[in-house]
Write an enzyme that holds these catalytic residues in place. Structure first.
Site, mmCIF file in Angstrom:
data_model
loop_
_atom_site.group_PDB
_atom_site.id
_atom_site.type_symbol
_atom_site.label_atom_id
_atom_site.label_comp_id
_atom_site.label_asym_id
_atom_site.label_seq_id
_atom_site.Cartn_x
_atom_site.Cartn_y
_atom_site.Cartn_z
ATOM 1 C CB CYS A 161 -1.060 -0.030 1.149
ATOM 2 S SG CYS A 161 -1.923 -1.440 1.502
ATOM 3 C CG ASP A 207 -0.683 -8.490 6.555
ATOM 4 O OD1 ASP A 207 -1.560 -7.994 6.243
ATOM 5 O OD2 ASP A 207 0.509 -8.617 6.124
#
Length: 625
Positions: free
Chosen positions: A2, A100
């Site tokens: 990201c 996660d």
């Protein structure tokens, strides 16, 4: 993978903060083309652009805890997240996703800032603790993922995954830092925590930052243990231990909910990853060149065939480079004089055409003594003991008369580099061997204004070396590279070029257990008999083809020296023309023209100097003009 960004002001954000932050976030859409998210309260705002890899459908960010008082924005991968999730669930925490990322916010609740100690992976993250009005920023141990930050004039802390994102904020000043420029010209990159823009900083690897009512401060939570070896290793015991660590790391790095591949050069490290990942049959990707001394497609094809991997290649031509040069430089954030960034751009584009995640062999050379430079430091000690008249009147004049070659790692290139650092302290010698402009060249290059601006702050490479001076000089230089070249050049290059295409690159060699193991090995084990990486070679016996085990280090280079004399010559001549250099007044244009004439005429190979200048000028026009 990201892009993350955010703003925090414990006194309260301004009304237009979200509007400004969206500009920062969406300047990094290439890092996260799949989703966008935003959180905002009175004191903080977090933004995310998401590349979906784990829990593709359910991993929207930022993610809160159960009562929505603590929020996390995350870039990276946590390879042990299942075990961490189980720990948090056992403590009573409730999860709403399979990512996660969500484990992080609950681990923070359980352990506070020390939750970082339990993470295994690559990451940059932000946690906003609203009840305490407290921001935590953190970066992974080795510096695989980037994180930039700076203070705005109204005392708001602004951070983002990329510098280009921060520069989209209207309150960020685009002012060149002359001391950072000085460092760039030497190293071909800007060492952290500086950036090329004054007032913007990189968070150091293995560090976290706290911003709250008491101010802003950074702390180290991990460092590479470059002290004396903790046990007596033999070559066999070290090779056995390393093989087990790498096998375990590769297995963890293979976890993905999207297609995964392998960046394959045919060298030792990427071949090791191929061997251990082969049961999963990842497709392999390789770039090549028409110039034989730079081309590695043949050994890569042999490795792929040996393991039965689908293999894809692309050949780079000078015209290809001209077509994408501006895009690659724009993706860099900061000027980067490492010409292999161009090769990495093409390799990432090739891989992204078929996969979303790729494993790479990066990091093995810095950990296990893969560069011939480390051996050369030992030879330099013997060379320096020769009588001065032998060195200065016999050897060095002969080296300067060698025919100039543009081949990869040619003898004249290596010999001229070697004598360039002769007689200097090891860290200075290492910087001159690895980098571009030394003190002599800078004196001729700098304008009077730049000379005055940089006179008071020359950062010495010795200040970065922390390995005990009692250890081998090669140990010390490997420690230097692990702290500077690895995160600030190699990993920055891979991150920016891969993420420009929305490709997540993972580096199994840089699992922190392997880094800690390698730092505890004496260089005498890895550098034996005039060869490099002997521990790795022994560990891979029986895993990779024998001809790959015996290959010398080739390097991930490009035929820039030849291309600067050929197809790239018009572009470089235009970019370095005196009228264009006069716009910023940083250089002595006469010296720049001399470098061009000598290189074009074949009298000297000035490729490293010219490419470093060319990259800065191209970057400067994109970012600061």
């Amino acid at each position: 993978m990201c892009a993350i960004c955010g703003m925090v002001n414990v006194a309260g954000l301004e009304e237009r903060a979200v509007e400004d932050l969206l500009r920062v976030r969406d300047a990094m859409v290439h890092r996260g083309p799949d989703d966008a998210g935003l959180f905002r309260d009175a004191h903080a705002a977090l933004g995310v652009r998401r590349l979906s890899v784990i829990d593709v459908a359910g991993g929207h960010q930022p993610i809160p805890n159960e009562d929505r008082t603590i929020w996390v924005a995350f870039n990276g991968e946590i390879y042990n997240y299942r075990a961490l999730r189980a720990e948090a669930e056992a403590a009573g925490h409730q999860f709403t996703t399979q990512t996660d990322t969500e484990a992080l916010v609950h681990l923070y609740e359980l352990h506070g800032d020390r939750f970082l100690d339990g993470l295994r992976g690559m990451f940059a993250l932000a946690i906003w603790d609203a009840p305490r009005r407290r921001l935590l920023l953190a970066r992974d141990r080795v510096g695989i993922k980037p994180l930039y930050y700076g203070a705005l004039p109204n005392h708001t802390l602004l951070f983002a995954s990329e510098l280009k994102g921060l520069l989209r904020h209207p309150a960020v000043s685009r002012t060149l830092d002359p001391d950072a420029l000085d460092q760039y010209l030497l190293h071909e990159y800007v060492p952290a925590p500086r950036t090329i823009v004054r007032g913007i900083h990189k968070l150091l690897p293995g560090h976290y930052l706290i911003a709250d009512a008491q101010g802003t401060r950074t702390e180290r939570y991990w460092e590479i243990p470059d002290g004396p070896p903790q046990c007596e290793w033999t070559l066999e015991s070290a090779a056995t231990a390393f093989r087990g660590l790498l096998r375990d790391s590769v297995q963890h790095h293979l976890a993905s909910d999207v297609p995964l591949g392998l960046l394959l050069s045919g060298g030792l490290d990427s071949s090791a990853i191929a061997a251990l990942a082969a049961p999963c049959r990842p497709p392999a990707f390789t770039i090549g060149f028409d110039e034989a001394s730079f081309d590695e497609t043949a050994p890569a094809q042999r490795v792929a065939a040996h393991f039965g991997l689908e293999h894809h290649t692309v050949r780079i031509t000078p015209s290809d480079v001209g077509d994408i040069l501006d895009q690659a430089v724009a993706a860099c954030d900061e000027p980067l004089g490492d010409s292999s960034m161009i090769a990495t751009w093409f390799l990432s584009r090739l891989a992204r055409s078929r996969v979303t995640v790729a494993l790479s062999g990066d990091g093995g050379d810095e950990l296990f003594g893969g560069y011939p430079t480390y051996l050369a430091h030992r030879w330099a000690a013997h060379y320096d003991r020769l009588p001065a008249f032998v060195r200065e009147r016999c050897i060095e004049p002969l080296v300067r008369r060698l025919p100039v070659s543009t081949a990869n790692m040619s003898f004249d290139f290596k010999a001229s580099r070697f004598i360039r650092g002769a007689g200097l302290p090891a860290a200075q010698r290492h910087s001159l061997w690895m980098g571009a402009f030394g003190p002599t060249e800078k004196t001729r290059l700098f304008s009077p204004a730049l000379t005055a601006a940089t006179a008071q702050n020359r950062r010495a490479p010795e200040s970065i070396v922390t390995a005990p001076v009692t250890r081998d000089v090669a140990d010390q230089m490997m420690a230097l590279d692990r702290r500077t070249y690895l995160p600030d050049d190699l990993l920055a290059k891979v991150d920016r070029m891969s993420m420009a295409h929305g490709l997540e690159v993972r580096v199994p060699f840089l699992d922190h257990a392997i880094v800690e193991f390698a730092a505890g090995l004496p260089a005498a084990l890895s550098l034996r008999g005039g060869r490099t990486k002997t521990v790795v070679r022994r560990a891979l016996q029986g895993l990779v083809p024998p001809d790959i085990l015996g290959r010398p280090k080739k390097g991930f280079g490009m035929p820039i020296a030849e291309w600067l004399r050929g197809s790239l010559r018009p572009r470089v001549a235009s970019q370095l023309a005196p009228r264009r250099l006069a716009r910023h007044g940083l250089w002595n244009p006469d010296y720049v023209q001399q470098l061009l004439r000598e290189h074009w005429g074949g009298r000297h190979n000035h490729a490293k100097l010219l490419w470093t200048l060319f990259m800065f000028e191209t970057w400067h026009e994109e970012y600061l003009r």
